[in-house]
Design an enzyme around this catalytic site. Structure first.
Site, short mmCIF file in Angstrom:
data_model
loop_
_atom_site.label_atom_id
_atom_site.label_comp_id
_atom_site.label_asym_id
_atom_site.label_seq_id
_atom_site.Cartn_x
_atom_site.Cartn_y
_atom_site.Cartn_z
CB SER A 60 50.69 0.21 11.86
OG SER A 60 50.60 0.48 10.49
N1 SAH Z 1 54.14 1.90 7.57
C1 SAH Z 1 53.57 3.12 8.03
C2 SAH Z 1 52.06 3.04 8.05
C3 SAH Z 1 51.47 4.25 7.47
S1 SAH Z 1 49.78 4.19 7.00
C4 SAH Z 1 54.13 3.54 9.37
O1 SAH Z 1 54.92 2.77 9.97
O2 SAH Z 1 53.86 4.64 9.83
C5 SAH Z 1 49.86 3.76 5.30
C6 SAH Z 1 50.62 4.67 4.38
O3 SAH Z 1 50.44 4.16 3.06
C7 SAH Z 1 50.14 6.12 4.34
O4 SAH Z 1 51.20 6.99 4.59
C8 SAH Z 1 49.62 6.28 2.90
O5 SAH Z 1 49.83 7.57 2.36
C9 SAH Z 1 50.44 5.22 2.17
N2 SAH Z 1 49.88 4.81 0.88
C10 SAH Z 1 48.57 4.60 0.55
N3 SAH Z 1 48.47 4.22 -0.74
C11 SAH Z 1 49.75 4.19 -1.23
C12 SAH Z 1 50.29 3.88 -2.51
N4 SAH Z 1 49.55 3.52 -3.56
N5 SAH Z 1 51.63 3.98 -2.66
C13 SAH Z 1 52.44 4.35 -1.63
N6 SAH Z 1 51.98 4.65 -0.41
C14 SAH Z 1 50.64 4.56 -0.20
#
Ligand code: SAH
Length: 211
Positions: A60
């Site tokens: 993000s």
């Molecule tokens: N907090 C992260 C943001 C990553 S983007 C950071 O600091 O880098 C969002 C993430 O959510 C992705 O890695 C994606 O695979 C995950 N995601 C999407 N749906 C999900 C679910 N149902 N359960 C767990 N993770 C999920």
């Protein structure tokens, strides 16, 4: 390019964009964001922008990380927090400096594996990880003081509300692509209070696990 000066320029930018919580700004100045992206992108790690992390996912934008963290803390000391969507691991690392215990759930195994290695390298021993569909939270470890979801569902996953302590907050982007709003939902007994914060853009919250 990953110098203290470069990082402090980002912190100034966050202030200009309205981040006021000094504790959050202090932690953002300390946690090395370049560790959480591929080496080839490390030179862009202190730009205020989201970056690709593989598997069609992104780390993000720093402003969003700061804003969500500020909303999550709300000035309170946090015992335990849950993050849904570990991704690169960056947001979890920020939370690890602000809460006693951090639980984080990711559905894509290779991303989780990389995040775990980064946590180990930074000796962040208070982060606990699980490969799972975060729609269901992490019931065995709850209830939590706060929950942060870093991918957007179309509608609120009700399971998560049940894993909040009384007065606990859920910070979550909700809505389809192009129409997402960041929400803060506070649990008050069996009711909850919802506040819409701002329009945002997140990857979708998906079901199931990818190995
Ligand atoms: N907090 C992260 C943001 C990553 S983007 C950071 O600091 O880098 C969002 C993430 O959510 C992705 O890695 C994606 O695979 C995950 N995601 C999407 N749906 C999900 C679910 N149902 N359960 C767990 N993770 C999920």
């Amino acid at each position: 390019m990953t110098s203290r000066r470069t990082r402090m320029r980002l912190i100034e930018r966050l202030r200009q964009e309205g981040i006021v919580n000094e504790e959050v700004l202090g932690v953002m100045a300390e946690v090395p964001r370049h560790i959480f992206v591929d080496e080839a992108l490390a030179h862009r790690a202190y730009e205020n922008t989201a970056l690709p992390i593989g598997h069609s996912q992104t780390i993000s934008q720093p402003y969003i990380v700061a804003r969500m963290t500020e909303l999550l803390c709300g000035g309170n000391a946090l015992e335990s927090v849950l993050e849904v969507g570990t991704g690169s691991g960056y947001q979890g690392a920020i939370l690890a400096h602000l809460a006693k215990q951090v639980y984080t759930v990711e559905r894509i195994d290779p991303l989780l594996d990389r995040a775990r290695k980064r946590y180990a390298a930074l000796k962040l021993n208070n982060i606990h990880t699980k490969l799972a569909d975060g729609h269901w939270g992490w019931p065995e470890k709850g209830p939590f003081d706060a929950i942060m979801v870093t991918a957007a569902p179309d509608k609120l996953p009700e399971e998560l509300l049940g894993q909040l302590k009384e007065g606990g907050r859920l910070v979550i982007p909700i809505g389809e692509d192009g129409k997402q709003y960041l929400s803060v939902i506070t649990r008050r007994g069996n009711e909850c209070e919802e506040e819409l914060v701002e329009a945002v853009r997140f990857v979708p919250l998906l079901g199931g696990v990818v190995r």
